[in-house]
Scaffold this motif. Structure first.
Motif, PDB file in Angstrom:
ATOM      1  N   HIS A 112       0.989  -1.371   0.153  1.00 58.58           N
ATOM      2  CA  HIS A 112       0.062  -0.100   0.258  1.00 58.58           C
ATOM      3  C   HIS A 112       1.104   1.286   0.207  1.00 58.58           C
ATOM      4  O   HIS A 112       1.698   0.974   0.468  1.00 58.58           O
ATOM      5  N   TYR A 113      -0.176   2.310  -0.408  1.00 58.00           N
ATOM      6  CA  TYR A 113       1.223   3.655  -1.027  1.00 58.00           C
ATOM      7  C   TYR A 113       1.383   4.295   0.563  1.00 58.00           C
ATOM      8  O   TYR A 113       1.511   5.246   0.342  1.00 58.00           O
ATOM      9  N   VAL A 114       0.548   4.044   1.580  1.00 57.11           N
ATOM     10  CA  VAL A 114       0.364   4.801   2.838  1.00 57.11           C
ATOM     11  C   VAL A 114       0.518   4.350   4.183  1.00 57.11           C
ATOM     12  O   VAL A 114       0.742   2.933   4.333  1.00 57.11           O
ATOM     13  N   THR A 115       1.902   5.219   4.189  1.00 58.87           N
ATOM     14  CA  THR A 115       2.628   4.618   5.990  1.00 58.87           C
ATOM     15  C   THR A 115       1.860   4.222   6.444  1.00 58.87           C
ATOM     16  O   THR A 115       0.985   5.209   6.872  1.00 58.87           O
ATOM     17  N   GLY A 116       1.722   2.948   7.518  1.00 60.07           N
ATOM     18  CA  GLY A 116       1.665   2.142   7.800  1.00 60.07           C
ATOM     19  C   GLY A 116       0.615   1.375   7.782  1.00 60.07           C
ATOM     20  O   GLY A 116      -0.342   0.963   8.975  1.00 60.07           O
ATOM     21  N   ALA A 117       0.073   1.162   6.208  1.00 60.87           N
ATOM     22  CA  ALA A 117      -1.453   0.553   6.482  1.00 60.87           C
ATOM     23  C   ALA A 117      -1.070  -1.136   6.698  1.00 60.87           C
ATOM     24  O   ALA A 117      -2.359  -1.557   6.952  1.00 60.87           O
ATOM     25  N   ALA A 118       0.130  -1.320   6.531  1.00 66.76           N
ATOM     26  CA  ALA A 118       0.109  -3.154   7.027  1.00 66.76           C
ATOM     27  C   ALA A 118       0.062  -2.836   8.330  1.00 66.76           C
ATOM     28  O   ALA A 118      -0.721  -3.743   9.201  1.00 66.76           O
ATOM     29  N   HIS A 119       0.053  -1.905   9.079  1.00 68.51           N
ATOM     30  CA  HIS A 119       0.262  -2.289  10.604  1.00 68.51           C
ATOM     31  C   HIS A 119      -2.025  -2.102  10.857  1.00 68.51           C
ATOM     32  O   HIS A 119      -2.121  -2.868  12.166  1.00 68.51           O
ATOM     33  N   ARG A 120      -2.106  -1.227  10.246  1.00 65.61           N
ATOM     34  CA  ARG A 120      -3.942  -0.618   9.953  1.00 65.61           C
ATOM     35  C   ARG A 120      -4.494  -2.434   9.935  1.00 65.61           C
ATOM     36  O   ARG A 120      -5.516  -2.630  10.222  1.00 65.61           O
ATOM     37  N   ALA A 121      -3.578  -2.617   8.889  1.00 63.70           N
ATOM     38  CA  ALA A 121      -4.434  -4.406   8.052  1.00 63.70           C
ATOM     39  C   ALA A 121      -4.230  -5.108   9.138  1.00 63.70           C
ATOM     40  O   ALA A 121      -5.265  -5.989   9.467  1.00 63.70           O
ATOM     41  N   ALA A 122      -3.092  -5.083   9.785  1.00 64.66           N
ATOM     42  CA  ALA A 122      -2.213  -6.336  11.185  1.00 64.66           C
ATOM     43  C   ALA A 122      -4.044  -5.868  11.974  1.00 64.66           C
ATOM     44  O   ALA A 122      -4.303  -7.317  12.474  1.00 64.66           O
ATOM     45  N   HIS A 123      -4.473  -5.119  12.557  1.00 68.86           N
ATOM     46  CA  HIS A 123      -5.284  -4.397  13.534  1.00 68.86           C
ATOM     47  C   HIS A 123      -6.678  -5.674  13.336  1.00 68.86           C
ATOM     48  O   HIS A 123      -6.776  -5.453  14.312  1.00 68.86           O
ATOM     49  N   ASN A 137       7.577   3.577   4.618  1.00 67.24           N
ATOM     50  CA  ASN A 137       8.043   2.749   5.748  1.00 67.24           C
ATOM     51  C   ASN A 137       8.665   1.806   5.833  1.00 67.24           C
ATOM     52  O   ASN A 137       9.972   1.440   5.641  1.00 67.24           O
ATOM     53  N   GLU A 138       9.232   0.206   4.940  1.00 68.91           N
ATOM     54  CA  GLU A 138       9.308  -0.717   5.341  1.00 68.91           C
ATOM     55  C   GLU A 138       9.345  -1.659   4.310  1.00 68.91           C
ATOM     56  O   GLU A 138       7.900  -2.026   3.977  1.00 68.91           O
ATOM     57  N   HIS A 139      10.222  -3.016   3.400  1.00 72.48           N
ATOM     58  CA  HIS A 139       9.481  -3.302   3.320  1.00 72.48           C
ATOM     59  C   HIS A 139      10.951  -4.670   3.342  1.00 72.48           C
ATOM     60  O   HIS A 139      11.761  -5.097   2.747  1.00 72.48           O
ATOM     61  N   PRO A 140      10.051  -5.212   4.084  1.00 72.88           N
ATOM     62  CA  PRO A 140      11.085  -5.706   5.133  1.00 72.88           C
ATOM     63  C   PRO A 140      11.531  -7.103   4.562  1.00 72.88           C
ATOM     64  O   PRO A 140      13.105  -8.391   4.391  1.00 72.88           O
ATOM     65  N   THR A 141      10.941  -8.186   3.982  1.00 76.22           N
ATOM     66  CA  THR A 141      10.716  -9.308   2.741  1.00 76.22           C
ATOM     67  C   THR A 141      11.898  -9.286   1.976  1.00 76.22           C
ATOM     68  O   THR A 141      13.095  -9.710   1.338  1.00 76.22           O
TER      69      THR A 141
END
Length: 330
Positions: A112-123, A137-141
């Motif tokens: 996603h282009y929004v920083t923090g989107a992954a944390h929002r989805a996980a919540h 933010n990040e691209h961990p893999t």
């Protein structure tokens, strides 16, 4: 079967991973690389992996889909958010989209282009969420895969000199800094684009740098030495591995619909060519997460150190390792 060991339920950021978690993933990727394909096809048999890509992607999206299929899982999702209800006149929230898809899936991969989107989805989600890149933010893999490539080729990263070319505030380099800071590299060398904003750290122990303040703090806390260089020739002479990035990158927080292509010529001091490698007598590994522009000449493809296509293959096994960890082998 439940995910193994104490691995986090979600993979959202390298900053959240303990060193033991990184070691688990690299060891698992190594094991999968040496496992015959016929023996991996039942590891996630019956699982369903959803890929939700609100930003364009070639390597990450297809990499996760290929990883899931090679493990015997099925894949659903979208590569074009206009086919979903999140961007039409309804405008379904990211949280609702994540919850709905997670009710149908065993794991959800989100870009996603929004920083923090992954944390929002996980919540919101009821299944594990894997961050395929969120804003700046990040691209961990991608970072985990690149570290694995470096580790295998160098025999480890302890004592290595690693160079990073590009804006350190971009998500791949941000994730790499978090990983490299804990893997006992000798020194990080940065070649930062002139357009990168100057960030002045508040801590007196951290000198004025062109690093985002949070990354400067990470390196300071881990006592990781870092320096700045002004030309790729210096990196080729000093580094054991060089991670290239385009120096002209549009904001990763932009809606893809608002972006258009434009011509840009990379200044020569940021470009790597085979001739520069020969002139420096360099044995450095040359990596690039892709897609490349003119910062990495095609004649580097056939050099001994040009590993960016091998990176793609490595990323397959790393993402297979991630899926087996967060979903759990069957």
């Amino acid at each position: 079967m439940q995910p193994t060991d104490d691995f986090p339920r979600h993979l959202l950021a390298t900053a959240d991973l303990a060193t033991t978690h990184v070691e688990q993933l690299l060891a698992k990727a190594t094991a999968l690389r040496h496992t015959p394909a016929k023996d991996t096809r039942t590891l996630l048999d019956g699982a369903l992996v959803a890929t939700l890509f609100f930003q364009p992607s070639t390597r990450t999206r297809l990499g996760f889909e290929a990883a899931a299929l090679r493990l015997g899982a099925r894949v659903t999702g979208f590569a074009d958010p206009s086919t979903s209800r999140s961007v039409d006149y309804i405008g379904e929230s990211l949280e609702d989209t994540a919850r709905v898809v997670s009710e149908l899936s065993d794991a959800l991969v989100l870009r996603h282009y929004v920083t923090g989107a992954a944390h929002r989805a996980a919540h919101a989600a009821v299944c594990p969420v894997i961050n395929g890149g969120d804003g700046s933010n990040e691209h961990p893999t991608q970072a985990l895969s690149d570290v694995w490539t470096m580790t295998r080729r160098l025999g480890g990263l302890k004592g290595a000199v690693v160079a990073l070319v590009g804006d350190p505030g971009t998500r791949v380099l941000r994730s790499l800094v978090h990983l490299l800071a804990r893997l006992e590299v000798k020194r990080l060398l940065f070649l930062v684009p002139p357009a990168a904003p100057l960030i002045i750290a508040g801590d007196d122990a951290v000198t004025h740098t062109s690093l985002p303040a949070d990354l400067a703090a990470v390196l300071h806390e881990s006592a990781t030495a870092y320096e700045f260089r002004s030309d790729v020739a210096e990196l080729l002479a000093e580094a054991d591995a060089i991670e290239m990035m385009p120096i002209d990158v549009p904001s990763l927080e932009s809606d893809p619909a608002d972006l258009s292509s434009h011509l840009y010529v990379t200044p020569e001091r940021y470009r790597i060519t085979a001739a520069k490698i020969r002139a420096a007598g360099s044995k450095a590994l040359i990596l690039h997460p892709g897609p490349r522009k003119d910062e990495l000449h095609p004649d580097v493809d056939t050099t001994e150190g040009g590993l960016y296509f091998e990176q793609v293959k490595d990323s397959l096994y790393l993402r297979m390792a991630v899926l087996t960890q967060v979903v759990g082998e069957r």
